[in-house]
Design a protein around this motif. Sequence first.
Motif, PDB file in Angstrom:
ATOM      1  N   GLU A 106      44.629  48.452  38.056  1.00  0.00           N
ATOM      2  CA  GLU A 106      43.971  48.474  36.741  1.00  0.00           C
ATOM      3  C   GLU A 106      43.897  47.050  36.216  1.00  0.00           C
ATOM      4  N   VAL A 107      42.722  46.659  35.745  1.00  0.00           N
ATOM      5  CA  VAL A 107      42.529  45.324  35.175  1.00  0.00           C
ATOM      6  C   VAL A 107      42.080  45.492  33.734  1.00  0.00           C
ATOM      7  N   ASN A 108      42.864  44.950  32.800  1.00  0.00           N
ATOM      8  CA  ASN A 108      42.510  44.992  31.381  1.00  0.00           C
ATOM      9  C   ASN A 108      41.752  43.725  31.006  1.00  0.00           C
ATOM     10  N   PHE A 109      40.664  43.890  30.259  1.00  0.00           N
ATOM     11  CA  PHE A 109      39.822  42.758  29.885  1.00  0.00           C
ATOM     12  C   PHE A 109      39.851  42.528  28.379  1.00  0.00           C
ATOM     13  N   GLN A 110      39.818  41.241  27.996  1.00  0.00           N
ATOM     14  CA  GLN A 110      39.604  40.880  26.602  1.00  0.00           C
ATOM     15  C   GLN A 110      38.112  41.015  26.294  1.00  0.00           C
ATOM     16  N   LYS A 111      37.789  41.082  25.008  1.00  0.00           N
ATOM     17  CA  LYS A 111      36.400  41.319  24.625  1.00  0.00           C
ATOM     18  C   LYS A 111      35.559  40.059  24.620  1.00  0.00           C
ATOM     19  N   ASP A 112      36.217  38.896  24.827  1.00  0.00           N
ATOM     20  CA  ASP A 112      35.435  37.664  24.846  1.00  0.00           C
ATOM     21  C   ASP A 112      35.439  37.039  26.237  1.00  0.00           C
ATOM     22  N   ILE A 113      36.453  36.228  26.566  1.00  0.00           N
ATOM     23  CA  ILE A 113      36.485  35.573  27.872  1.00  0.00           C
ATOM     24  C   ILE A 113      37.706  36.021  28.666  1.00  0.00           C
ATOM     25  N   ASN A 114      37.537  36.107  29.989  1.00  0.00           N
ATOM     26  CA  ASN A 114      38.612  36.506  30.886  1.00  0.00           C
ATOM     27  C   ASN A 114      38.610  35.577  32.091  1.00  0.00           C
ATOM     28  N   CYS A 115      39.787  35.135  32.482  1.00  0.00           N
ATOM     29  CA  CYS A 115      39.912  34.160  33.568  1.00  0.00           C
ATOM     30  C   CYS A 115      40.817  34.732  34.649  1.00  0.00           C
ATOM     31  N   LEU A 116      40.248  35.020  35.825  1.00  0.00           N
ATOM     32  CA  LEU A 116      41.008  35.562  36.940  1.00  0.00           C
ATOM     33  C   LEU A 116      41.585  34.424  37.767  1.00  0.00           C
ATOM     34  N   ILE A 117      42.900  34.457  37.959  1.00  0.00           N
ATOM     35  CA  ILE A 117      43.606  33.382  38.651  1.00  0.00           C
ATOM     36  C   ILE A 117      44.397  33.956  39.811  1.00  0.00           C
ATOM     37  N   GLY A 118      44.420  33.249  40.910  1.00  0.00           N
ATOM     38  CA  GLY A 118      45.200  33.653  42.077  1.00  0.00           C
ATOM     39  C   GLY A 118      44.879  32.743  43.241  1.00  0.00           C
ATOM     40  N   ARG A 119      45.726  32.781  44.230  1.00  0.00           N
ATOM     41  CA  ARG A 119      45.508  31.939  45.400  1.00  0.00           C
ATOM     42  C   ARG A 119      44.310  32.443  46.198  1.00  0.00           C
ATOM     43  N   ASN A 120      43.869  31.661  47.179  1.00  0.00           N
ATOM     44  CA  ASN A 120      42.706  32.040  47.984  1.00  0.00           C
ATOM     45  C   ASN A 120      42.937  33.372  48.685  1.00  0.00           C
ATOM     46  N   ASP A 121      41.868  34.153  48.774  1.00  0.00           N
ATOM     47  CA  ASP A 121      41.873  35.418  49.505  1.00  0.00           C
ATOM     48  C   ASP A 121      42.893  36.413  48.960  1.00  0.00           C
ATOM     49  N   VAL A 122      43.140  36.363  47.645  1.00  0.00           N
ATOM     50  CA  VAL A 122      44.116  37.279  47.064  1.00  0.00           C
ATOM     51  C   VAL A 122      43.453  38.508  46.448  1.00  0.00           C
ATOM     52  N   GLY A 123      42.132  38.428  46.199  1.00  0.00           N
ATOM     53  CA  GLY A 123      41.435  39.586  45.653  1.00  0.00           C
ATOM     54  C   GLY A 123      40.706  39.350  44.349  1.00  0.00           C
ATOM     55  N   LYS A 124      40.477  38.083  43.990  1.00  0.00           N
ATOM     56  CA  LYS A 124      39.746  37.786  42.751  1.00  0.00           C
ATOM     57  C   LYS A 124      38.281  38.201  42.876  1.00  0.00           C
ATOM     58  N   SER A 125      37.651  37.789  43.970  1.00  0.00           N
ATOM     59  CA  SER A 125      36.227  38.116  44.164  1.00  0.00           C
ATOM     60  C   SER A 125      36.017  39.621  44.279  1.00  0.00           C
ATOM     61  N   THR A 126      37.025  40.318  44.783  1.00  0.00           N
ATOM     62  CA  THR A 126      36.925  41.772  44.921  1.00  0.00           C
ATOM     63  C   THR A 126      36.714  42.435  43.570  1.00  0.00           C
ATOM     64  N   ILE A 127      37.360  41.900  42.531  1.00  0.00           N
ATOM     65  CA  ILE A 127      37.192  42.452  41.186  1.00  0.00           C
ATOM     66  C   ILE A 127      35.736  42.325  40.742  1.00  0.00           C
ATOM     67  N   LEU A 128      35.164  41.133  40.939  1.00  0.00           N
ATOM     68  CA  LEU A 128      33.767  40.928  40.529  1.00  0.00           C
ATOM     69  C   LEU A 128      32.816  41.755  41.387  1.00  0.00           C
ATOM     70  N   ASP A 129      33.121  41.870  42.689  1.00  0.00           N
ATOM     71  CA  ASP A 129      32.280  42.684  43.568  1.00  0.00           C
ATOM     72  C   ASP A 129      32.295  44.145  43.133  1.00  0.00           C
ATOM     73  N   ALA A 130      33.469  44.631  42.737  1.00  0.00           N
ATOM     74  CA  ALA A 130      33.579  46.023  42.290  1.00  0.00           C
ATOM     75  C   ALA A 130      32.721  46.261  41.056  1.00  0.00           C
ATOM     76  N   LEU A 131      32.731  45.305  40.138  1.00  0.00           N
ATOM     77  CA  LEU A 131      31.901  45.427  38.937  1.00  0.00           C
ATOM     78  C   LEU A 131      30.416  45.356  39.278  1.00  0.00           C
ATOM     79  N   ASP A 132      30.068  44.512  40.256  1.00  0.00           N
ATOM     80  CA  ASP A 132      28.672  44.394  40.684  1.00  0.00           C
ATOM     81  C   ASP A 132      28.201  45.709  41.303  1.00  0.00           C
TER      82      ASP A 132
END
Length: 614
Positions: free
Chosen positions: A18-44
């Motif tokens: 589960e990923v909770n988002f703020q209503k303005d800006i959100n910054c996903l942080i993590g090391r390479n290949d940890v799953g950041k892009s997966t979150i954006l892909d899921a939304l896409d």
Amino acid sequence: MKLVKLKLKNFRGYNEAEVNFQKDINCLIGRNDVGKSTILDALDIFFNDAKIEPSDCNRNAESKTIEISALFEVSGGNQIILDTTNPTSLQEEYLLNEDGLLEIKKEFLATGKTITASNIKVYIVSYHPETSEKPLITYKVNELKALLKEKKDEIENYEGINKLKKAELRKALFINSLNMNSEFKETPIKVSDIQEGGLNTWIKIKEHLPVFQVFQSDRNNSDEDKEIQDPIKAITKEVIGELEHQLNDIRNQVVNKVEAIGKQTLEKLKELDPQIANELKTIPELKNWDSVFKFKLDTDNEIPLNKRGSGVRRLILLSYFRAQAEKASFLDKGIIYAIEEPETSQHPNYQKMIVKSLLELSQKDNSQVLITTHTPEIAQMVAKESLILISKNQETGLPEIISDESARISEIIDTLGILPTIHAGMVICVEGSNDIDFLKNINSIFKDIIDFNECNISLYELGGSKLIDFINQNHFKESNIKEFHIYDGDIEKYKELVMSLNDDRRFGVTTKYREMENYIPIHIIEDYFDCDLQKFKEEWDTFNVPKYLADTQWLNRIPDYKKREKAIKGALNSRLAGRITKEALVQHNVYEEVEGWFKKIKEIYDTTVKKVEV
């Protein structure tokens, strides 16, 4: 609508998340290949029907079904047309979840070689009353009439109910069936089961959801480079959003005429073979409007844009975001901008510019921003609450969202290597940025005591919420930096805090007047706002100046109250504070108090290490 949460199940590396988002800006942080892009892909995939494959299913999943759920905050009167008879609200239809959010779940069956439209199901996850065998929204009009007729004797205004409109029938049934003892339970309602004539229900729901635009960091280097095409597609969506009602009217006319002709064709077919005719029906398969249009960018020096450097191509994104940040809003239903690693191929100055643009854009009522980054300069520009840390579990090796704040902040600092920015020998701590503006402006009156511009002093707002604020606070707590604290006198907890600060390293005071704005002489405020404040003169030391002005001034100029109050406070502490003179402070009976602040600051500053070294 604002996106407030994303739920994933069996999607790529995520078993459940589960990923909770703020209503303005959100910054996903993590090391390479940890799953950041997966979150954006899921939304896409959720918003834009981006390609999804069976290989996207978690390899260890017990069930080969991928679930992507998005949860939205909706306004109280949000209307959505789920059937063609009449509009109705999500609340009236009991289509929100237990937390009052619109929760939409998409399921993808990943057992075959590909995932086709027939393998995708869409649900509204509702907290629904158990008043009937199935949710009322799924009943046909004749079924609703029959249910209502069964309760005819119990309904006072039975004859007055419009029995041609399903929403009115459902409303009457809810009113008659619900009471204090009614039971509710989580109920996934398949969108295809919502009986209605005409257009596809999922497309209708999507019309009310935010537009989602994702800008990926990888570059294809082709004539249709995503870094070039994505902004153009986003601009196309913007224009379509402005014309959506007209386009939908055209679409409805086409569908209605096709259905009418299809119905006539089936009637003729019945004359030849009734059995075949009964098995056929007209079902519209409709695409999003933005897929109809395609544009290209060209250069006037005959050099193809995709042959330019990657940095130039990324600057197209910068220009797009800066242009959008300058606009109030363009879609009533809002837009979510998601950009991977805005720092890619950019000079540090451009990195800051693009993030500043994104921050400004996120403050717009109808905008929300998601970014991924590896750069500490970007992470420290946003609030701590906006930072989403993704880390791999040491035992399972699977990605997980870190929710514990202390662990999250500590790992973000470690991951990005963020260092404090406070290097002064002394800090003046205040509550907010307006207090900083006030002190800087009136310092010109007391430069003979101490001049902030010529001293190694930092003015710091303890009310700041950015990650760097957290780091800086811990830094000067553990250092030999001297601190002078000054807080508003109208808050009791500040008085208690100040009393605990007076030691060898820290000293604090509270204002005798309510807050900094009360130190601005009345006549300066009257001249600027063209108003009469003399009737408040006797109570000026406790008078809420910003609130009164926000209630009476700039009503047409800035309709939103919070924005108006913020703008007025900014004007008071910057432009108006800059007009204060020594004589005005004396006449206002506050000169000695304010002078005392600067004398104490001078006394503390003279004992700092930095001062002694000089």
